[in-house]
Motif scaffolding. Structure first.
Motif, mmCIF file in Angstrom:
data_model
loop_
_atom_site.group_PDB
_atom_site.id
_atom_site.type_symbol
_atom_site.label_atom_id
_atom_site.label_comp_id
_atom_site.label_asym_id
_atom_site.label_seq_id
_atom_site.Cartn_x
_atom_site.Cartn_y
_atom_site.Cartn_z
ATOM 1 N N UNK A 1 0.822 -1.192 0.000
ATOM 2 C CA UNK A 1 0.000 0.000 0.000
ATOM 3 C C UNK A 1 0.866 1.257 0.000
ATOM 4 N N UNK A 2 2.024 1.197 0.642
ATOM 5 C CA UNK A 2 2.897 2.367 0.714
ATOM 6 C C UNK A 2 3.342 2.816 -0.672
ATOM 7 N N UNK A 3 3.737 1.888 -1.524
ATOM 8 C CA UNK A 3 4.183 2.245 -2.878
ATOM 9 C C UNK A 3 3.045 2.871 -3.678
ATOM 10 N N UNK A 4 1.839 2.351 -3.508
ATOM 11 C CA UNK A 4 0.675 2.896 -4.216
ATOM 12 C C UNK A 4 0.431 4.337 -3.774
ATOM 13 N N UNK A 5 0.462 4.568 -2.470
ATOM 14 C CA UNK A 5 0.251 5.925 -1.955
ATOM 15 C C UNK A 5 1.376 6.860 -2.368
ATOM 16 N N UNK A 6 2.612 6.364 -2.360
ATOM 17 C CA UNK A 6 3.740 7.197 -2.779
ATOM 18 C C UNK A 6 3.557 7.670 -4.217
ATOM 19 N N UNK A 7 3.170 6.755 -5.117
ATOM 20 C CA UNK A 7 2.949 7.134 -6.522
ATOM 21 C C UNK A 7 1.792 8.111 -6.648
ATOM 22 N N UNK A 8 0.731 7.881 -5.888
ATOM 23 C CA UNK A 8 -0.444 8.759 -5.970
ATOM 24 C C UNK A 8 -0.106 10.165 -5.484
ATOM 25 N N UNK A 9 0.547 10.277 -4.331
ATOM 26 C CA UNK A 9 0.895 11.596 -3.807
ATOM 27 C C UNK A 9 1.927 12.288 -4.694
ATOM 28 N N UNK A 10 2.870 11.529 -5.220
ATOM 29 C CA UNK A 10 3.863 12.106 -6.130
ATOM 30 C C UNK A 10 3.178 12.649 -7.385
ATOM 31 N N UNK A 11 2.232 11.894 -7.915
ATOM 32 C CA UNK A 11 1.519 12.340 -9.110
ATOM 33 C C UNK A 11 0.729 13.607 -8.831
ATOM 34 N N UNK A 12 0.117 13.695 -7.667
ATOM 35 C CA UNK A 12 -0.718 14.854 -7.337
ATOM 36 C C UNK A 12 0.079 16.043 -6.803
ATOM 37 N N UNK A 13 1.383 15.865 -6.634
ATOM 38 C CA UNK A 13 2.210 16.957 -6.117
ATOM 39 C C UNK A 13 2.333 18.112 -7.111
ATOM 40 N N UNK A 14 2.078 17.839 -8.372
ATOM 41 C CA UNK A 14 2.205 18.851 -9.409
ATOM 42 C C UNK A 14 0.853 19.510 -9.681
ATOM 43 N N UNK A 15 0.788 20.843 -9.690
ATOM 44 C CA UNK A 15 -0.503 21.518 -9.902
ATOM 45 C C UNK A 15 -1.124 21.240 -11.269
ATOM 46 N N UNK A 16 -0.301 21.038 -12.300
ATOM 47 C CA UNK A 16 -0.859 20.718 -13.624
ATOM 48 C C UNK A 16 -1.562 19.363 -13.601
ATOM 49 N N UNK A 17 -0.950 18.406 -12.914
ATOM 50 C CA UNK A 17 -1.568 17.073 -12.847
ATOM 51 C C UNK A 17 -2.839 17.101 -12.012
ATOM 52 N N UNK A 18 -2.859 17.898 -10.944
ATOM 53 C CA UNK A 18 -4.109 18.035 -10.180
ATOM 54 C C UNK A 18 -5.197 18.649 -11.047
ATOM 55 N N UNK A 19 -4.827 19.611 -11.876
ATOM 56 C CA UNK A 19 -5.818 20.221 -12.764
ATOM 57 C C UNK A 19 -6.314 19.221 -13.811
ATOM 58 N N UNK A 20 -5.424 18.364 -14.301
ATOM 59 C CA UNK A 20 -5.846 17.323 -15.236
ATOM 60 C C UNK A 20 -6.863 16.404 -14.560
ATOM 61 N N UNK A 21 -6.580 16.000 -13.333
ATOM 62 C CA UNK A 21 -7.519 15.160 -12.580
ATOM 63 C C UNK A 21 -8.850 15.885 -12.418
ATOM 64 N N UNK A 22 -8.806 17.165 -12.070
ATOM 65 C CA UNK A 22 -10.045 17.943 -11.917
ATOM 66 C C UNK A 22 -10.845 17.979 -13.213
ATOM 67 N N UNK A 23 -10.170 18.192 -14.323
ATOM 68 C CA UNK A 23 -10.875 18.264 -15.609
ATOM 69 C C UNK A 23 -11.463 16.912 -15.999
ATOM 70 N N UNK A 24 -10.727 15.846 -15.735
ATOM 71 C CA UNK A 24 -11.228 14.512 -16.091
ATOM 72 C C UNK A 24 -12.332 14.052 -15.142
#
Length: 113
Positions: A1-24
């Motif tokens: 579970x730790x690796x999954x959370x690490x990848x998820x938080x790392x992916x969401x650390x960038x504001x552009x990627x958070x905006x992509x998630x918001x748009x999708x």
């Protein structure tokens, strides 16, 4: 579970990627549709989408030369479950602290309760 959370938080650390998630979150988009929303090169957008794919947030479905991007809920569910566990632990700690403070309070002292 730790690796999954690490990848998820790392992916969401960038504001552009958070905006992509918001748009999708509003529904699937093709890569050109998503690209119009950002002032960046196609290569930069592709790298951001790839990070989100690697973390499980986005799936890509090719339709000829255009790809449809869709948000996947599982990584968000994993983050929510983790934060719920942390919140529950903190609430238990605060309840214990409150009990200790209540037990040791001077009964002759006025409180705001």
């Amino acid at each position: 579970m730790t690796a999954v959370l690490d990848r998820a938080f790392e992916a969401l650390a960038n504001p552009h990627r958070r905006e992509i998630v918001d748009r999708l979150a509003d529904g699937p988009l093709t890569t050109p549709e998503l690209g119009r929303a950002f002032d960046m090169s196609k290569q930069a957008l592709s790298r951001h989408v790839h990070v989100l794919e690697s973390a499980g947030f986005v799936t890509r479905r090719p339709h000829g030369r255009v790809h449809e991007l869709r948000l996947e809920p599982q990584p968000l569910d994993d983050i929510a479950a983790w934060t719920d566990l942390r919140r529950a632990a903190w609430e238990r700690n605060l309840d214990r602290l409150d009990a200790v403070l209540t037990d040791t309070a001077d009964p002759n002292q006025e409180t705001d309760r």
